[in-house]
Design a protein around this motif. Structure first.
Motif, PDB file in Angstrom:
ATOM      1  N   SER A 283     -32.331  24.883 -12.347  1.00  0.00           N
ATOM      2  CA  SER A 283     -31.263  24.188 -13.077  1.00  0.00           C
ATOM      3  C   SER A 283     -29.887  24.675 -12.655  1.00  0.00           C
ATOM      4  O   SER A 283     -29.738  25.754 -12.074  1.00  0.00           O
ATOM      5  CB  SER A 283     -31.437  24.384 -14.587  1.00  0.00           C
TER       6      SER A 283
ATOM      7  N   LYS B 200     -31.029  15.873 -15.891  1.00  0.00           N
ATOM      8  CA  LYS B 200     -32.475  15.791 -15.674  1.00  0.00           C
ATOM      9  C   LYS B 200     -32.801  15.556 -14.203  1.00  0.00           C
ATOM     10  O   LYS B 200     -33.849  15.988 -13.715  1.00  0.00           O
ATOM     11  CB  LYS B 200     -33.072  14.672 -16.532  1.00  0.00           C
TER      12      LYS B 200
ATOM     13  N   THR C 129     -32.966  19.019 -12.554  1.00  0.00           N
ATOM     14  CA  THR C 129     -34.180  19.786 -12.872  1.00  0.00           C
ATOM     15  C   THR C 129     -35.443  19.085 -12.377  1.00  0.00           C
ATOM     16  O   THR C 129     -36.455  19.733 -12.131  1.00  0.00           O
ATOM     17  CB  THR C 129     -34.292  20.022 -14.392  1.00  0.00           C
ATOM     18  N   ALA C 130     -35.365  17.750 -12.205  1.00  0.00           N
ATOM     19  CA  ALA C 130     -36.550  16.999 -11.762  1.00  0.00           C
ATOM     20  C   ALA C 130     -36.809  17.159 -10.267  1.00  0.00           C
ATOM     21  O   ALA C 130     -37.924  16.933  -9.799  1.00  0.00           O
ATOM     22  CB  ALA C 130     -36.391  15.519 -12.101  1.00  0.00           C
TER      23      ALA C 130
END
Length: 430
Positions: free
Chosen positions: A271, A117, A120-121
């Motif tokens: 990603s 995460k 992707t964040a």
């Protein structure tokens, strides 16, 4: 197995890339023991632990993630380890227990979606800033290693003595490598290192006074009972130490992986495919390495040198792993070559110039996107820390978004990362 054709590469290119990456990072098997000896850890213990952790992490990256990103004990963490041991006057085995516990937590986090995460964040502009920042960081490292850039009392850094043998050799090596690149010679970075090594031998810089081959020492466990490791951490209240190891390793490795993966064209949108396996590599290496006597591992920015040579798959890192195993038997040879920074510095400088091109992806017309990316780019080389560079970007990003009325673009995970970075910068030693 490595899907070479699918990734637009071949076995020869991958193996040459593995040699390139190895030569740019092999210094760690000499430097790491030298640094940790200040904490009383025997040289041979760290020497073998460094090789074991590098082989474990890099082999995992090769076989399970199929990425050309090598793993080894990170610089900076070893110096912090020495500080912990000397200031708190503890036995080094207790400090390694803290590294082990941090590694276990790291491993658990890598098995959850948490670390994926993070990738992707990270907003697109910050990702571009990370790649460019790492480029400046490794180029600056190449200049500094060879004495072209030196410490300056009035201005922090300044121009070194360009007549020194190391600086002259680095400049000649840089010119040779650039010519190979300009002529589109395949494996130009690796050939440039070989050429520079040959020149250094004939000029008397590279000497093999201790021979070439030596039987490696047997690896030893610094502690054998993992349960005792947890009790040592509790009895010595090493919670802040563990948090420091954890945060710096997580973000240092994540930042490096993003930077190198973008350079290699491995990112799919925002990603990183197969990220969990890639992130498990350094978590496992940190845990195993701590038991044999070395500090936390990290993805190596020097991997970008192999990527620039054409490395795109795990065959590159499989080659790196094999060379680390071989290096255990060629310690005198490795020590001699890694002692001449000018052999590898030109590759780092050139790769830095290639990675800085990521700045064109940054939206420079939007201040709340551009300035955090700029801070990342600026802070990485100036603080010699990828993690601190990330911290500057991540802390400033949500602040600017809130005050420009764009707070809806933020998510809770991005805010959590910003808070963790604030804790790292403001309250933890680094």
């Amino acid at each position: 197995m490595f899907r070479l054709k699918e990734n637009g590469t071949d076995a020869k290119t991958e193996i040459i890339s593995g040699f390139t990456t190895f030569l740019t990072m092999v210094y760690i098997i000499v430097v790491n023991p030298a640094i940790l000896s200040a904490a009383g850890v025997p040289f041979n213990t760290v020497f073998m632990a460094t090789i074991i952790s590098a082989v474990v992490g890099t082999l995992w990256m090769a076989l399970f993630a199929n990425y050309p990103i090598a793993i080894a004990p990170g610089l900076g963490m070893n110096a912090y380890f020495v500080t912990v041991v000397t200031t708190q006057k503890m036995d080094y085995s207790v400090a390694f227990a803290a590294v082990f516990v941090a590694g276990i937590i790291f491993l658990i986090l890598s098995l959850t979606p948490f670390r994926e995460k993070i990738i992707t964040a990270i907003p697109h502009n910050l990702k571009a800033g990370i790649t460019a920042g790492i480029g400046l960081f490794i180029a600056f490292l190449g200049f500094r290693m060879t004495g072209i850039i030196v410490k300056n009392d009035s201005n922090l850094v300044g121009l070194g003595n360009l007549h020194s043998p190391e600086a002259l050799l680095a400049i000649v090596g840089l010119l040779i490598t650039l010519i190979f690149l300009a002529l589109n010679v395949k494996g130009a970075l690796f050939i440039g290192m070989i050429a520079t090594g040959i020149i250094s031998f004939f000029t008397g810089e590279l000497k093999f006074t201790d021979g070439f081959v030596k039987l490696p020492p047997m690896p030893e466990f610094v502690f054998t009972n993992p349960i005792h490791a947890f009790s040592d951490v509790i009895s010595h209240s090493l919670y802040a130490v563990i948090l420091s190891f954890l945060l710096i390793t997580i973000f240092d490795t994540t930042g490096t992986m993003i930077g190198v993966a973008k350079k290699a064209g491995l990112m799919k949108g925002e990603s990183l495919p197969n990220a969990k396996q890639a992130l498990l590599g350094d978590a496992i290496a940190t845990t195993v390495g701590s038991m044999f006597g070395t500090t936390p591992t990290s993805a190596y920015v020097e991997s970008s040198a192999g990527v620039a040579t054409g490395g795109r798959t795990g065959l590159t890192t499989l080659t790196v792993s094999a060379l680390f195993v071989v290096s255990a038997f060629f310690a005198p040879l490795v020590g001699a070559v890694s002692g001449i920074s000018a052999i590898t510095a030109p590759a780092l400088i050139i790769v830095g110039s290639m990675m800085i091109g990521a700045v064109k992806e940054i939206d420079w017309d939007t201040l709340d996107e551009a300035f955090p990316a700029f801070l990342v780019i600026l802070a990485m080389p100036l603080t010699s820390s990828i993690a601190i560079g990330l911290a500057f970007g991540f802390i400033s990003y949500p602040i600017l978004k809130v005050f420009t009325g764009k707070w809806r673009e933020l998510n809770w995970f991005l805010i959590l990362i910003a808070i963790l970075f604030f804790i790292l910068v403001a309250f933890l030693p680094h």
